[in-house]
Design a protein around this motif. Structure first.
Motif, short mmCIF file in Angstrom:
data_model
loop_
_atom_site.label_atom_id
_atom_site.label_comp_id
_atom_site.label_asym_id
_atom_site.label_seq_id
_atom_site.Cartn_x
_atom_site.Cartn_y
_atom_site.Cartn_z
N ALA A 1 -9.30 -11.76 2.11
CA ALA A 1 -7.83 -11.38 2.66
C ALA A 1 -7.76 -10.16 2.98
N LEU A 2 -8.48 -9.15 2.02
CA LEU A 2 -8.58 -7.53 2.04
C LEU A 2 -9.35 -7.12 3.28
N ARG A 3 -10.41 -8.16 3.59
CA ARG A 3 -11.44 -7.75 4.73
C ARG A 3 -10.54 -8.17 6.05
N SER A 4 -9.63 -9.07 5.78
CA SER A 4 -8.99 -9.39 7.15
C SER A 4 -8.22 -8.26 7.80
N ALA A 5 -7.71 -7.13 6.89
CA ALA A 5 -6.89 -6.28 7.37
C ALA A 5 -7.79 -5.22 8.34
N ALA A 6 -9.19 -5.32 8.20
CA ALA A 6 -9.81 -4.48 8.79
C ALA A 6 -10.61 -5.19 10.04
N THR B 1 0.73 -1.17 0.03
CA THR B 1 -0.01 -0.13 0.08
C THR B 1 0.95 1.23 0.03
N ASP B 2 2.09 1.23 0.40
CA ASP B 2 3.08 2.36 0.37
C ASP B 2 3.78 2.38 -0.87
N HIS B 3 3.48 3.48 -1.91
CA HIS B 3 4.23 3.81 -3.10
C HIS B 3 4.63 4.95 -2.97
N GLU B 4 6.19 5.21 -3.33
CA GLU B 4 6.63 6.36 -3.45
C GLU B 4 7.51 6.52 -4.69
N THR B 5 7.35 7.44 -5.42
CA THR B 5 7.90 7.79 -6.99
C THR B 5 9.34 7.60 -6.79
N GLY B 6 9.88 6.66 -7.56
CA GLY B 6 11.11 6.45 -7.79
C GLY B 6 11.92 5.44 -6.75
N ARG B 7 10.92 4.78 -5.81
CA ARG B 7 11.63 3.91 -4.88
C ARG B 7 10.92 2.66 -4.95
N HIS B 8 11.67 1.74 -4.29
CA HIS B 8 11.05 0.31 -4.27
C HIS B 8 9.57 0.26 -3.36
N ARG B 9 8.82 -0.57 -3.98
CA ARG B 9 7.36 -0.66 -3.26
C ARG B 9 7.90 -1.22 -1.62
N ARG B 10 7.10 -0.59 -0.79
CA ARG B 10 7.09 -1.28 0.40
C ARG B 10 6.01 -2.11 1.03
N TRP B 11 6.23 -3.19 1.76
CA TRP B 11 5.26 -4.06 2.26
C TRP B 11 5.43 -3.92 3.65
N SER B 12 3.93 -3.25 4.26
CA SER B 12 3.77 -3.32 5.50
C SER B 12 3.56 -4.42 6.03
N PRO B 13 3.79 -4.37 7.57
CA PRO B 13 3.27 -5.86 8.14
C PRO B 13 1.85 -6.18 7.88
#
Length: 313
Positions: free
Chosen positions: A62-67, A24-36
């Motif tokens: 799976a997405l519902r499990s996040a909440a 969910t963490d996207h930064e331009t010009g950087r690798h994508r970061r997976w949060s816990p």
């Protein structure tokens, strides 16, 4: 992440593109970061698809499990796992997936778990399909297609996939032998003797045959793989089986003279001697014509039916 969960990078990217399961963490010009939390969602996704749940449904849970982790767990148990025989679209698997083709969802789940070397899931899936479907359906529609796919992958991928085939074979054999342990409940009477021909080391189908006989409460004696000819003939003389099943996986191990010799072994008192009916099972016997005195079953159900008739005459 792909290496961690035993799926291909193409599968992870496909799930992100199609279902939003990804970092969910996207930064331009950087690798994508997976949060816990992202990792936890992917873990649920992989677990559900390994059980045969369609990717779209698995992603929703799976997405519902996040909440709501508890709610997602309830949903997965209550309505996300497909019922036996239900058809589901195949998940994208990339080059690491086993090419099982159009099969039951349980078989796809088993193949995914095997590729991931997830022994616990492999074991759970096998226990469930044997309990829910019975030995014959579990073998013909779930176990055997997954084993064939693992064998094809090994043949085309070199030694890289031998660990998948070995893991799957070991757990399939274990699940079948749990059923075979019911031999103590077999009805009295003549037995069937099962053995691999000399030099034949691949006898998982005999484990399936033993389990099927146990479900029908039919007595049998299995000698396992690569039984030398003298030992086989002596066992037939000592036990007097009504049926003998000889398994050969390849033409190289199909011992036609031994099959005919086994059919001639006699026992019993003078004037009341008996001989066994010999079943030659496995693809190894196919290239040559089988004599009329031998029986060649073409699948597990026909082998079980032949043996049941011979043992209940």
């Amino acid at each position: 992440m792909a290496r961690r969960f035993g799926v291909s990078p193409a599968t992870v990217r496909s799930w992100e593109r199609r279902y939003g399961v990804g970092p969910t963490d996207h930064e331009t010009g950087r690798h994508r970061r997976w949060s816990p939390q992202d990792v936890a969602v992917l873990d649920v996704m992989c677990g559900l698809t390994a059980r045969g749940v369609a990717p779209g449904e698995a992603a929703r849970v799976a997405l519902r499990s996040a909440a709501d982790p508890a709610g997602a767990s309830r949903g997965a148990e209550a309505d996300e796992v497909p019922s036996p025989g239900a058809e589901r679209p195949a998940a994208p698997g990339g080059r690491s997936a086993l090419p099982v083709g159009p099969v039951r969802p349980e078989c796809r789940g088993l193949a995914r778990a095997a590729v991931r070397l997830d022994a616990a899931k492999v074991s759970r899936i096998l226990r469930t399909v044997v309990a829910d479907l019975g030995t014959v359906t579990a073998w013909t529609e779930v176990m055997a297609p997954a084993l064939r796919a693992a064998g094809r992958k090994w043949a085309t991928g070199g030694d890289r996939y031998v660990e998948v085939e070995h893991l799957l074979s070991w757990h399939v054999s274990t699940a079948l032998r749990v059923v075979a342990d019911r031999q103590g409940d077999a009805r009295p009477g003549p037995c069937a003797l099962l053995a691999g021909t000399p030099g034949e080391l691949h006898t998982l189908p005999l484990d399936a045959l033993v389990a099927g006989l146990a479900e029908r409460r039919l007595p049998c004696l299995i000698l396992g793989p690569a039984v030398p000819a003298p030992a086989l003939l002596e066992a037939v003389r000592r036990t007097g089986p009504a049926a003998v099943a000889l398994w050969a996986q390849s033409a190289h191990t199909a011992d036609h003279p031994l099959a005919r010799q086994t059919a001639e072994v006699a026992w019993g008192g003078r004037g009341s001697r008996s001989r066994p009916t010999v079943l030659v099972a496995g693809p190894g016997w196919a290239p040559r014509r089988i004599p009329d005195e031998l029986i060649r079953p073409h699948d597990l159900p026909s082998a079980l039916d032949h043996i049941e008739r011979l043992l209940t005459v």
